[in-house]
Design an enzyme around this catalytic site. Structure first.
Site, PDB file in Angstrom:
ATOM      1  CG  LEU A 569      23.377 -42.602 -23.665  1.00 43.38           C
ATOM      2  CD1 LEU A 569      22.212 -43.536 -23.928  1.00 43.38           C
ATOM      3  CD2 LEU A 569      23.589 -41.684 -24.868  1.00 43.38           C
ATOM      4  N   GLY A 570      24.092 -40.433 -19.594  1.00 42.01           N
ATOM      5  CA  GLY A 570      23.644 -39.720 -18.398  1.00 42.01           C
ATOM      6  C   GLY A 570      23.840 -40.577 -17.171  1.00 42.01           C
ATOM      7  N   GLY A 572      21.720 -42.379 -13.881  1.00 46.29           N
ATOM      8  CA  GLY A 572      20.443 -42.756 -13.314  1.00 46.29           C
ATOM      9  C   GLY A 572      20.512 -42.829 -11.805  1.00 46.29           C
ATOM     10  CG  ASN A 573      16.947 -42.893  -9.610  1.00 45.25           C
ATOM     11  OD1 ASN A 573      17.231 -41.707  -9.542  1.00 45.25           O
ATOM     12  ND2 ASN A 573      15.749 -43.310  -9.976  1.00 45.25           N
ATOM     13  CG  PHE A 574      19.623 -48.023  -9.276  1.00 40.48           C
ATOM     14  CD1 PHE A 574      19.430 -48.358  -7.944  1.00 40.48           C
ATOM     15  CD2 PHE A 574      18.508 -47.786 -10.063  1.00 40.48           C
ATOM     16  CE1 PHE A 574      18.159 -48.469  -7.416  1.00 40.48           C
ATOM     17  CE2 PHE A 574      17.231 -47.892  -9.541  1.00 40.48           C
ATOM     18  CZ  PHE A 574      17.050 -48.231  -8.211  1.00 40.48           C
ATOM     19  N   GLY A 575      23.277 -45.777 -11.212  1.00 36.08           N
ATOM     20  CA  GLY A 575      24.583 -45.757 -11.858  1.00 36.08           C
ATOM     21  C   GLY A 575      24.504 -45.029 -13.192  1.00 36.08           C
ATOM     22  CD  GLU A 576      28.382 -43.937 -13.697  1.00 37.02           C
ATOM     23  OE1 GLU A 576      28.352 -45.171 -13.505  1.00 37.02           O
ATOM     24  OE2 GLU A 576      28.726 -43.116 -12.826  1.00 37.02           O
ATOM     25  CB  VAL A 577      22.210 -44.382 -18.633  1.00 35.02           C
ATOM     26  CG1 VAL A 577      21.472 -45.017 -19.809  1.00 35.02           C
ATOM     27  CG2 VAL A 577      21.412 -44.550 -17.348  1.00 35.02           C
ATOM     28  CG  ASP A 684       9.180 -41.606 -10.148  1.00 33.76           C
ATOM     29  OD1 ASP A 684       8.681 -40.488  -9.947  1.00 33.76           O
ATOM     30  OD2 ASP A 684      10.400 -41.799 -10.249  1.00 33.76           O
TER      31      ASP A 684
END
Length: 823
Positions: A569-570, A572-577, A684
């Site tokens: 899906l995309g 993120g800040n820490f890894g893939e989603v 945030d």
């Protein structure tokens, strides 16, 4: 069709053509030079990769491995590819690039020559057809005037009869000059006509045709250069194709079913004779009443044998039921793996099934252990049943003759002896009823002994939770749990609360055994079970004893096998989603944490799940669970189909009505009001961190930076990445975050909403925006933004935090505004 016949009056176009072609050739030259540089760097990089490969990985063991051979050949062929690419780069430099450089010089010379010749013949044509004729015509007019003047004077002389001869002579001389010039003019005119015809019919076409010929020759040369370039840079040349064919052939030689045949042959050992497990008859040397391999049925054991038989029967039934369940689980998992295998698009997709296949093998091991337990219980039950059935209806014989004899004891002694025998009898019965009392179990044995269950199924195993979270769970003396190390995946740690301290012990794995400093065990559950049941210290130096296992929160814990990953899906800040599917076919969003992230970032990753566990609100994204049993860690969230709010606004900006924008704002205020009531500071809040669900319900998401503080205020010493344009002044200046600073961010979120996804403070850098805000500047209202909404924004942007409204107040105001809006 040609330059000479069609481009006689197109000199400017011809010059532009030459200039354009020269620029094109310079571009081609620059491109080729960069390609040569790129190919050389690529060849060098490939060679460096091969040089840096760990030599140990290519060293053969003392058996033949096709995998190792294939890997070694891959490295060798990669080195060969490096050499080929380097040679190609050198050939490209000495061939096409060198020739192209020469050709550019030649083309410049052709252009220079063409311009020079063209200027020469054009100047000659102008001279002959214009300049010289104009001079003759000017002289012609002058001589006519002179002749007419001489004629008039001659007539006057005749009339007066004076100097007639002299006037006649001047008249003749002027007439002669005119006639001579006339003849010159006629000849010049004829010459000019012929010169002009020659210029347009022969001279200029010849020059243009000559230019066209050279142009075509250069195109032919350029074609040859391009052809040579194409051949040199081709990635499907025979030598490159052979490299990849060699690699492919070596890969195809890998046969998983025969890979270890040679290893087995080399290391095959003869089957050791199994040790006979027999009754130790030396135990009977001092007692005549007991018999080897015989169940003793008498007045001391009859009752306990009945209890034991009943217990065994119950345990056997439970074991058989568990066996059925496990066998069904095996069949179900095999079916799932088979279905997943059919959806694999690439051969490498099989990697996605490895964890499920490992789980399947573990299940099969559990089934085998259960079958072993079943066989053991069945044999024990049959042995007991045989003895009980043999003596059914009979009176149990006494073990000891209590009749007094010559050396009889007193009645008091007899009572004491009877009492002792009764105590022994009840003790034996108690032991048989509860053979695993030391483990805290009231049954003969667990369906699978606790120490034989896989690590992931142990209640005290918490997976890859952060150290700080593990410490929060340990509160009393002897509390303990086991977790996977965050810093070193694959390493396990025992965390214990002892003597007011939280201690962490790395579980050592040496010689295929797990241990601390004492006895080694084949798996971690056996090691922990040993120390827990025997109360043996973990290490002599620490004196730590395990007393209270801390169970994991099963409500939120999921296994990696419970979710199947789907499309990306995309990021993120820490890894893939990823999109994921649970066993019950529920679609979810799966956030993954990269295994190579620093420890502090992994802790921040799980912080979001820790916070969301506590919340349940329609405008807050819902947590489904976490997978921490092994790396990589997953956070399982509800799948929100509309995607992030910012992209939604930009994509649907021509369709969204004002009433819907107000509804989005109200949803955000409702969610933030709920968080405010829980003392949660988001830190945030922005359109990018909100999601649009079904029926256009907005949900607050991305709690990676959130904090829950009892005082409602959180002080930060600094963040690596701060969303400057969304952050309140006191948070930027002093690191002071609160619900009031979230209110400031909410004002920016409103501005994003009604500007339909425009970045706040348009045209300003982060620094410029910060400086302007400090000077009192606030963003102007977006186009078509209702006045009431902009007033709310301005309230949110009050410089003093205490003057900003609460989210509960914002929720009420937006509810009123929503009722007013009709479109």
């Amino acid at each position: 069709m040609g330059f000479g016949s069609d481009l006689k009056n197109s000199h400017e176009a011809v010059l532009k053509l030459q200039d354009w072609e020269l620029r094109l050739l310079e571009t081609v030259k620059k491109f080729m030079a960069l390609r040569i540089k790129s190919d050389k760097e690529y060849a060098s990089t490939l060679q460096n990769l091969c040089n840096q490969v760990d030599k140990e990985s290519t060293v053969q063991m003392n058996y033949v491995s096709n995998v190792s051979k294939s890997w070694l050949l891959m490295i060798q062929q990669t080195e060969q590819l490096s050499r080929i690419m380097k040679t190609h780069a050198e050939d490209l430099n000495s061939g096409p690039l060198h020739r192209l450089t020469m050709m550019i010089k030649d083309k410049q010379q052709v252009k220079k020559s063409f311009i020079g010749v063209h200027q020469q013949i054009e100047a000659e044509m102008i001279k002959v057809t214009k300049t010289e004729l104009e001079k003759l015509k000017s002289s012609y007019r002058q001589l006519i005037k002179e002749m007419n003047s001489a004629k008039e004077k001659y007539k006057e002389a005749l009339a007066k009869g004076k100097e007639t001869e002299k006037a006649k002579e001047r008249y003749d001389k002027a007439t002669m000059k005119l006639h001579v010039l006339h003849n010159q003019y006629v000849l010049a005119l004829k010459g000019a006509q012929l010169h002009q015809n020659q210029y347009y019919d022969t001279t200029l076409p010849l020059l243009l045709d000559s230019l066209q010929k050279m142009q075509e020759e250069m195109i032919k040369a350029l074609k040859g250069i391009f052809d040579e370039y194409s051949q040199i840079t081709s990635l499907v040349t025979e030598e490159i194709v052979n490299v990849h064919k060699e690699i492919q052939m070596s890969v195809e030689q890998i046969d998983p079913s025969t890979e270890y045949n040679n290893f087995i042959d080399v290391h095959r050992t003869t089957a050791a004779k199994e040790q006979e497990i027999e009754f130790d008859t030396s135990l009977l040397e001092e007692n005549e009443n007991l018999q080897a391999n015989e169940i003793m049925w008498n007045n001391l054991t009859a009752e306990s044998l009945q209890v034991m038989l009943k217990t065994l029967a119950e345990e056997l039934i439970q074991t058989q039921q568990m066996l059925v369940n496990k066998e069904e689980a095996v069949l179900e998992l095999e079916k799932r793996i088979e279905e997943s295998s059919k959806t694999c698009e690439k051969k490498s997709d099989i990697v996605l099934l490895l964890s499920q296949k490992q789980t399947l093998e573990e299940l099969k091991q559990s089934v085998q252990q259960l079958r072993c337990t079943e066989a053991k219980f069945t044999a024990q039950k049959e042995l007991l049943e045989q003895k009980v059935q043999e003596n059914e209806g009979k009176e149990p014989p006494p073990v000891v003759n209590y009749e007094e004899d010559a050396r009889s004891v007193t009645s008091m002694e007899r009572k004491e002896r009877l009492s002792k025998f009764e105590s022994i009898r009840h003790s034996i019965a108690g032991i048989i009823r509860s053979p695993k009392s030391a483990l805290g179990s009231s049954t003969f044995s667990d369906t699978i002994p606790i120490s034989e269950k896989p690590l992931a199924e142990q209640d005290w195993y918490h997976g890859a939770i952060p150290r700080i979270e593990a410490q929060d769970l340990l509160k009393q003396q002897g509390d303990f749990l086991v977790r996977e190390s965050h810093g070193k995946p694959g390493e396990y740690v025992l965390s214990v609360y002892s003597d007011g301290q939280r201690r962490h012990f790395i579980i050592q794995f040496v010689d295929n055994l797990y241990r601390f400093e004492g006895t080694g065990f084949s798996n971690i559950p056996q090691l922990i079970d040993h120390h827990y049941t025997t109360k043996q210290v973990i290490t002599k130096k620490s004196g730590v004893v395990l007393l209270n296992p801390i169970p994991k929160d099963k409500k939120w814990v999921l296994n990696h096998e419970d979710v199947t990953l789907g499309e990306l899906l995309g990021k993120g800040n820490f890894g893939e989603v990823y999109k994921g599917i649970l066993k019950d076919k529920t679609a979810v969003a799966v956030k993954t944490c990269k295994e190579d992230l620093p420890q502090e970032l992994k802790i921040k990753f799980l912080q979001e799940a820790k916070i969301l566990k506590q919340y349940d609100h329609p405008n807050i994204v819902k947590l489904i669970g976490v997978c921490t049993q092994r790396q990589p860690i997953y956070i399982i969230m509800e799948l929100v189909p509309g995607g992030d709010f910012l992209s939604f606004l930009r994509k649907k900006k021509d369709e969204i009505k004002l009433k819907q924008l107000v509804k989005f704002s109200l949803d955000a205020a409702s969610g933030m009001s709920y968080l405010e009531s829980k003392n949660c500071i988001h830190r945030d809040l922005a359109a990018r961190n909100c999601l649009v669900g079904e029926n256009n319900v907005l949900k607050i998401s991305d709690f990676g930076m959130s904090r829950q503080e009892d005082g409602g205020v959180y002080s930060s010493s600094g963040l690596k990445q701060i969303p400057i344009k969304w952050t309140a002044p006191e948070a930027l200046n002093y690191g002071r975050y609160s619900s009031e600073s979230d209110v400031w961010s909410f004002g920016i979120l409103l501005w994003e909403t009604f500007s339909l996804g425009v970045c706040p403070y348009p045209g300003m850098t982060n620094q410029q925006a910060t400086e302007q805000v400090e000077r009192g500047y606030r963003i102007s209202a977006p186009q078509h933004c209702p006045e009431d909404i902009f007033k709310i924004m301005m309230k949110c942007w009050d410089y003093k935090p205490e003057n900003r409204p609460k989210f509960s107040e914002l929720q009420k105001e937006l509810t009123v505004i929503k009722k007013k809006v009709t479109q």
